[in-house]
Design an enzyme around this catalytic site. Structure first.
Site, short mmCIF file in Angstrom:
data_model
loop_
_atom_site.label_atom_id
_atom_site.label_comp_id
_atom_site.label_asym_id
_atom_site.label_seq_id
_atom_site.Cartn_x
_atom_site.Cartn_y
_atom_site.Cartn_z
N ASN A 10 0.85 -1.10 -0.15
CA ASN A 10 0.09 0.13 0.12
C ASN A 10 0.75 1.19 0.04
OD1 ASN A 10 -1.78 2.10 0.77
ND2 ASN A 10 -2.22 1.64 2.68
N HIS A 96 -9.46 0.70 5.21
CA HIS A 96 -7.71 0.86 5.84
C HIS A 96 -8.21 2.01 6.96
CE1 HIS A 96 -4.00 2.30 6.39
NE2 HIS A 96 -3.45 1.06 5.78
N GLU A 98 -6.79 4.36 8.14
CA GLU A 98 -6.52 5.57 7.83
C GLU A 98 -7.86 6.22 7.22
OE1 GLU A 98 -2.70 5.32 5.51
OE2 GLU A 98 -1.84 4.51 7.48
N SER A 214 4.08 -2.28 10.16
CA SER A 214 5.12 -2.11 10.41
C SER A 214 6.02 -3.42 9.97
CB SER A 214 5.90 -1.79 11.66
OG SER A 214 5.27 -0.58 11.93
C1 PEP Z 1 -0.58 -0.10 5.71
O1 PEP Z 1 -0.54 0.95 5.60
O2 PEP Z 1 -1.54 -0.98 5.91
C2 PEP Z 1 0.63 -0.48 6.82
C3 PEP Z 1 0.47 -1.54 7.83
O3 PEP Z 1 1.38 0.26 6.89
P1 PEP Z 1 3.14 0.17 7.70
O4 PEP Z 1 3.62 -1.05 7.04
O5 PEP Z 1 3.85 1.25 7.24
O6 PEP Z 1 2.85 0.03 9.10
#
Ligand code: PEP
Length: 256
Positions: A10, A96, A98, A214
């Site tokens: 993503n 998601h 966000e 992460s």
């Molecule tokens: C995400 O955007 O779905 C995500 C898991 O981001 P990150 O890997 O940066 O934590």
């Protein structure tokens, strides 16, 4: 039941057009003809067509980061499922965190999107996950159960073959904090049990459940080695071809 690994990147609201196409080309080059894993990338929507062109003929699918639940009309700024398909998207990431917590999408909105996307012939990655205060208040199971139940309302067992669930604890997204593999496994097993109640054992055993939060090459092996973790939804580390490919390789290595 052996489920295929599914790793999706993503890219969020990052990169410019040249950067997105360059990343896509780098991925195609490095991924080569890997066949043990399903892959998808979700660029910013305005670059979807260009990235789609760059990954044409490769092992990676093109995903959208969002879509709207109407076909067309006065919905300024929104994009329909038909429009996504028109530019080559086969998948849509929906719900998601966000979108839920920054933009304000509700479980009901996410559900309308899921039902519409599946009806439009798109595969769905439905994201669920608890906030830090919800985890600390021991509410993880309740929150995730509601997100899964409401998010999938009206979705049949037959349609579940086009649904991937991404469990993404919100406190682990973009923070560098990763859930302990056993902690993540516990929630994944809970989700699979819930899907079993909703759709029966066969559909629940066949459903791919990704982990997100992460994920990077150094922790991917341990996470993907858990019995109910079938892949990853990757944010930050998906912006570097070598890191994304490192995660894919770690997944392949642990499955061997
Ligand atoms: C995400 O955007 O779905 C995500 C898991 O981001 P990150 O890997 O940066 O934590």
């Amino acid at each position: 039941m052996s489920r295929r690994l599914f790793i999706a990147g993503n890219w969020k609201m990052n990169l410019d057009c040249a950067g997105a196409v360059g990343l896509a080309k780098g991925l195609v080059e490095q991924i080569g003809s890997v066949v043990e894993v399903d892959l998808a990338v979700a660029p910013p929507m305005v670059y979807a067509a260009a990235v789609g062109e760059a990954i044409k003929g490769s092992r990676s699918a093109l995903a959208a980061q969002n879509m709207f639940y109407e076909d067309n009309g006065a919905f300024t700024g929104e994009v329909s499922g038909a429009m996504l398909k028109d530019v080559g998207c086969t998948h849509a990431i929906l719900g998601h965190s966000e979108r839920r917590h920054v933009i304000g999408e509700t479980d009901e909105m996410v559900n309308r999107k899921v039902v519409k996307a599946l009806g439009d012939g798109l595969k769905v990655i439905l994201c669920v996950g608890e906030l830090l205060d919800q985890r600390e208040a021991d509410k993880t199971a309740d929150v995730v159960t509601t997100q899964v139940r409401v998010g999938l309302e009206g979705v049949s067992a037959g349609a579940m073959s086009d649904v991937t669930i991404a469990y993404e604890p919100v406190w682990a997204i973009g923070t560098g904090k990763t859930a302990m593999p056993e902690e993540a496994q516990e929630v994944h097993a809970m989700i699979r049990g819930l899907l079993g109640d909703m759709y029966g054992v066969e559909a629940s055993q066949a459903t791919v459940i990704q982990y997100g939060g992460s994920v990077k090459p150094s922790n991917a092996g341990e996470l993907l080695g858990q019995p109910d973790i079938d892949g990853a939804l990757v944010g930050g580390a998906a912006l570097k071809a070598t890191d994304f490919v490192g995660i894919v390789q770690a997944g392949i290595g642990i499955r061997k």
